[in-house]
Design an enzyme around this catalytic site. Structure first.
Site, PDB file in Angstrom:
ATOM      1  N   LYS A  95       0.818  -1.212   0.000  1.00 21.73           N
ATOM      2  CA  LYS A  95       0.000   0.000   0.000  1.00 21.73           C
ATOM      3  C   LYS A  95       0.864   1.279   0.000  1.00 21.73           C
ATOM      4  CE  LYS A  95      -4.043  -1.974  -0.099  1.00 21.73           C
ATOM      5  NZ  LYS A  95      -3.687  -3.370  -0.372  1.00 21.73           N
TER       6      LYS A  95
HETATM    7  C1  PLP Z   1      -9.815  -2.259  -1.733  1.00 17.88           C
HETATM    8  C2  PLP Z   1      -9.250  -2.969  -0.537  1.00 17.88           C
HETATM    9  N1  PLP Z   1      -9.911  -2.920   0.617  1.00 17.88           N
HETATM   10  C3  PLP Z   1      -9.457  -3.522   1.723  1.00 17.88           C
HETATM   11  C4  PLP Z   1      -8.285  -4.231   1.714  1.00 17.88           C
HETATM   12  C5  PLP Z   1      -7.867  -4.949   2.958  1.00 17.88           C
HETATM   13  O1  PLP Z   1      -6.691  -4.482   3.504  1.00 17.88           O
HETATM   14  P1  PLP Z   1      -5.775  -5.442   4.406  1.00 17.88           P
HETATM   15  O2  PLP Z   1      -5.025  -6.330   3.486  1.00 17.88           O
HETATM   16  O3  PLP Z   1      -4.887  -4.486   5.144  1.00 17.88           O
HETATM   17  O4  PLP Z   1      -6.687  -6.184   5.313  1.00 17.88           O
HETATM   18  C6  PLP Z   1      -7.549  -4.319   0.530  1.00 17.88           C
HETATM   19  C7  PLP Z   1      -6.296  -5.065   0.525  1.00 17.88           C
HETATM   20  O5  PLP Z   1      -5.564  -5.228  -0.373  1.00 17.88           O
HETATM   21  C8  PLP Z   1      -8.050  -3.673  -0.631  1.00 17.88           C
HETATM   22  O6  PLP Z   1      -7.392  -3.744  -1.801  1.00 17.88           O
END
Ligand code: PLP
Length: 395
Positions: A190
């Site tokens: 990210k």
């Molecule tokens: C659009 C979106 N929302 C939520 C998430 C969830 O994040 P995490 O991997 O930190 O749980 C991601 C993860 O890649 C994502 O691409």
């Protein structure tokens, strides 16, 4: 033995000596789990995005889950989101026993289309409790229109800002802060990272309070504080709910605090790369569609992803051609990805809700032709040139 020496990975975090020192500081402190670093990260993050409160957790998914839970979403409720996203955006709805209601994306984009949202809500069997707009690739959704619709129907809005830190929406607020709550991800790929981690932000003290209790086993220490005084009672706690184990450890928060300081610089490097790609690819017409319309403003984008949509040559199936392009780029030593395989064609969502691929035609056709190119601050000019050259030479 050429091995992978020239390989350009799809994604690569930027971690410097400052992050290393921050982790060492925590390791040497004798306190590894949630404490001062996490609290400081929360305060600094809330200040950055100009939000009332920030609640640090161990993933973006946890932030989404806690946000929806604190909004009171429960069994039998409906929550609207788009199928053009990662499964985390929708699975959290199911965690709570509610059902996702999908609406299609913009005709010429990847985000929730406000008109589709309104139609979906109008024709829903009952008014959905909440809406989850996802700022795909770091491009802000039309939050002005989405908030207007949400207000008219009395729906809560939880922004999925996993891709979009730090950029502002068309209402002048940081993405993640226009709605009733917003969730960020600090997963390794990210725009800023803590390895794994996430943050829930909100201006609603009730949402923040609930999320803080639920992120750590449903424990409310405050209710004991009311009746006890002095440190001799610090061991006491009250479990007021069956909560979750979602707290962010201080090691992660220490990395996050350093990354937060670099966030602006990271974003502008991503923007520079997006400009280089766009400038080069604009010279060729008809072979692809760029992630943003010509003339739109580069700075209104977090550029987490660069989504190039390829146009198949006469007669060839779009998906088949896209796959051939990915293979070609891989042969040139370039890592790519596809964002996203829409949720409505995933086995779980198809089986559970009976979707057909054509139910969301825009999401489907976008997916069939899209390729994510490498875009991250560590990418060198030379590497960008290599990607451009390889894309221009695609079959
Ligand atoms: C659009 C979106 N929302 C939520 C998430 C969830 O994040 P995490 O991997 O930190 O749980 C991601 C993860 O890649 C994502 O691409």
């Amino acid at each position: 033995m050429k091995a992978n020496i020239d390989f350009i990975p799809f994604s690569r975090p930027v971690i410097g000596p400052e992050e290393e020192e921050a982790v060492l500081r925590v390791l040497r402190s004798g306190w590894l789990t949630t404490a001062g670093e996490t609290k400081a990260f929360e305060e600094e993050f809330a200040r950055y995005v100009e939000s009332g409160q920030a609640v640090a957790v161990n993933s973006g998914t946890a932030a989404l889950h806690l946000g929806l839970e604190a909004m009171g979403v429960g069994p039998g409720d409906l929550v609207v989101t788009t199928p053009y996203t990662f499964t985390a955006s929708a699975e959290v709805i199911r965690y709570l026993g509610a059902d996702p209601l999908f609406c299609d994306i913009q005709e010429n984009g990847f985000n929730m289309d406000p008109e589709q949202l309104e139609q979906t809500v109008k024709h829903a069997p009952k008014t959905p409790k909440a809406v989850i707009p996802v700022h795909i690739a770091g491009e802000p959704c039309d939050m002005k229109s989405i908030m207007d619709i949400a207000r008219r129907y009395g729906m809560k809005v939880l922004e999925d800002a996993a891709h979009s830190f730090p950029v502002k929406s068309n209402d002048g607020k940081w993405t993640g802060t226009s709605g009733h709550a917003g969730a960020y991800s600090f997963y390794a790929n990210k725009t800023i990272t803590t390895g794994e981690g996430g943050m829930l932000v909100t201006n609603d003290p009730d949402i923040a309070k609930r999320a803080r209790i639920m992120r750590l086993h449903g424990i409310d220490r405050e209710i004991w504080n009311r009746y006890t005084a002095g440190n001799t009672q610090s061991w006491r706690y009250a479990v007021v709910e069956a909560g979750y184990k979602y707290n962010m450890p201080d090691m992660a928060a220490a990395i996050g605090r350093v990354q937060l300081k670099k966030a602006g610089e990271f974003r502008s490097k991503r923007e520079d790369i997006a400009r280089m790609y766009t400038e080069a690819f604009s010279k060729t017409h008809g072979r692809w569609t760029l992630p943003r319309a010509p003339g739109s403003r580069f700075e209104h984008h977090a550029w987490h992803l660069y989504l190039l949509s390829v146009t198949p040559p006469g007669g060839e199936d779009g998906e088949h051609y896209r796959d051939r392009c990915i293979e070609y780029l891989s042969g040139c030593g370039i890592g790519t990805s596809v964002h996203f395989i829409p949720l409505h064609i995933m086995p779980y969502y198809r089986a559970r809700f009976g979707f057909a691929p054509q139910d969301f035609p825009r999401a489907l056709s976008r997916y069939q032709t899209v390729i994510s190119l490498p875009i991250y601050p560590a990418l060198t000019r030379h590497q960008v040139d290599r990607v451009v050259q390889a894309v221009e030479n695609m079959p």
